[in-house]
Enzyme design. Structure first.
Site, PDB file in Angstrom:
ATOM      1  N   THR A  34     -30.410 -38.930 -35.392  1.00  0.00           N
ATOM      2  CA  THR A  34     -29.065 -39.296 -35.850  1.00  0.00           C
ATOM      3  C   THR A  34     -28.476 -38.159 -36.695  1.00  0.00           C
ATOM      4  OG1 THR A  34     -30.001 -41.519 -36.032  1.00  0.00           O
ATOM      5  CG2 THR A  34     -27.724 -41.236 -36.745  1.00  0.00           C
ATOM      6  N   GLU A 106     -36.777 -34.071 -47.454  1.00  0.00           N
ATOM      7  CA  GLU A 106     -35.549 -34.884 -47.412  1.00  0.00           C
ATOM      8  C   GLU A 106     -35.258 -35.453 -48.799  1.00  0.00           C
ATOM      9  OE1 GLU A 106     -35.411 -36.519 -42.833  1.00  0.00           O
ATOM     10  OE2 GLU A 106     -36.743 -37.516 -44.217  1.00  0.00           O
TER      11      GLU A 106
HETATM   12  C1  5RP Z   1     -37.409 -38.108 -40.758  1.00  0.00           C
HETATM   13  C2  5RP Z   1     -36.571 -39.275 -41.108  1.00  0.00           C
HETATM   14  C3  5RP Z   1     -35.467 -39.635 -40.159  1.00  0.00           C
HETATM   15  O1  5RP Z   1     -34.250 -39.470 -40.799  1.00  0.00           O
HETATM   16  C4  5RP Z   1     -35.675 -41.066 -39.721  1.00  0.00           C
HETATM   17  O2  5RP Z   1     -36.956 -41.172 -39.108  1.00  0.00           O
HETATM   18  C5  5RP Z   1     -34.586 -41.515 -38.722  1.00  0.00           C
HETATM   19  O3  5RP Z   1     -34.714 -40.816 -37.515  1.00  0.00           O
HETATM   20  P1  5RP Z   1     -33.773 -41.133 -36.264  1.00  0.00           P
HETATM   21  O4  5RP Z   1     -32.372 -40.827 -36.659  1.00  0.00           O
HETATM   22  O5  5RP Z   1     -34.301 -40.221 -35.161  1.00  0.00           O
HETATM   23  O6  5RP Z   1     -33.947 -42.582 -35.898  1.00  0.00           O
HETATM   24  O7  5RP Z   1     -36.730 -39.924 -42.127  1.00  0.00           O
HETATM   25  O8  5RP Z   1     -38.470 -37.964 -41.655  1.00  0.00           O
END
Ligand code: 5RP
Length: 228
Positions: A34, A106
């Site tokens: 995303t 993050e």
């Molecule tokens: C990575 C994360 C991602 O933001 C989370 O897993 C969401 O991923 P996606 O947008 O592919 O569903 O925390 O560590």
């Protein structure tokens, strides 16, 4: 890796958050499918003349940002005005993150930003946080932290790599324990307990950091403000 709802819903969420970024901003670039839509949209903004610099949160977001032409900077040199990041689950303003094992960087970048815009398809919304909590541990701490997680009421599983034998090794050279606590009654309390364990680099419970949640569906996108 594919997680959550449709790519169309993710695209709407990512592009909505990217539109909220002002010319001249330093932007934290989250990880996942995303956040990748937001990074691509920011790349298009740079292509049409916007002055934006990105601070990546992973190898993945760094690589994509370079590919789409976003100039990069670091926390050594700049402080993010805004960060855009995905989530595995969203309950009010609290998040569970780390599906891509990038939650340590993050959390660092998202916390440093003046504003955090979360991007998610609607399948990520929940009443309470309940998906397993990713806990990044230095390799020597795997067993002691797993024992401590059991004492806290969790069920830890070492995350296995796909298309590689053995465990996932993070961008920081560490391991990930996915710790199932069932429904999490008090995210702040669990976050504090996990942070206090020696050998834990970071965990995926993000409490009260989100300023906006851009929720995409196949039809539209809405923006939620947790404190509103
Ligand atoms: C990575 C994360 C991602 O933001 C989370 O897993 C969401 O991923 P996606 O947008 O592919 O569903 O925390 O560590």
């Amino acid at each position: 890796m594919k997680r959550g709802g449709s790519d169309e819903a993710k695209r709407r969420a990512g592009e909505s958050a990217a539109e909220a970024v002002e010319d001249g901003a330093v932007v934290g670039l989250g990880t996942g499918s995303t956040a990748a839509h937001a990074i691509r949209a920011l790349g298009r903004a740079v292509g049409s003349g916007h002055d934006i610099a990105g601070i990546p949160t992973s190898y993945q977001s760094r690589h994509l940002a370079r590919e789409v032409g976003i100039p990069l900077t670091t926390l050594d040199d700049d402080s993010p005005d805004v960060a855009i990041d995905g989530a595995d689950q969203v309950a009010d303003g609290d998040l569970l993150k780390g599906g891509g094992a990038a939650h340590a960087r993050e959390k660092l970048v998202d916390s440093a930003a003046d504003r955090l815009l979360v991007v998610a398809d609607e399948s990520k919304l929940a009443e309470s946080l309940s998906v397993p909590v990713p806990v990044e541990v230095v390799p020597d701490a795997r067993r002691p932290v797993a024992d401590a997680v059991r004492e806290l009421g969790g069920d830890p599983t070492l995350r296995a790599a796909e298309r590689k034998d053995g465990p996932v090794v993070t961008d920081n050279g560490n391991l990930v324990l996915d710790c199932d606590f069932g429904t999490i009654g008090d995210p702040a309390e669990l976050a504090a307990s996990l942070s206090a364990l020696p050998g834990v680099l970071e965990h995926g419970v993000f409490v009260g950091l989100a300023d906006e949640i851009h929720v995409g569906t196949d039809e539209d996108v809405t923006v939620r403000r947790p404190d509103a």
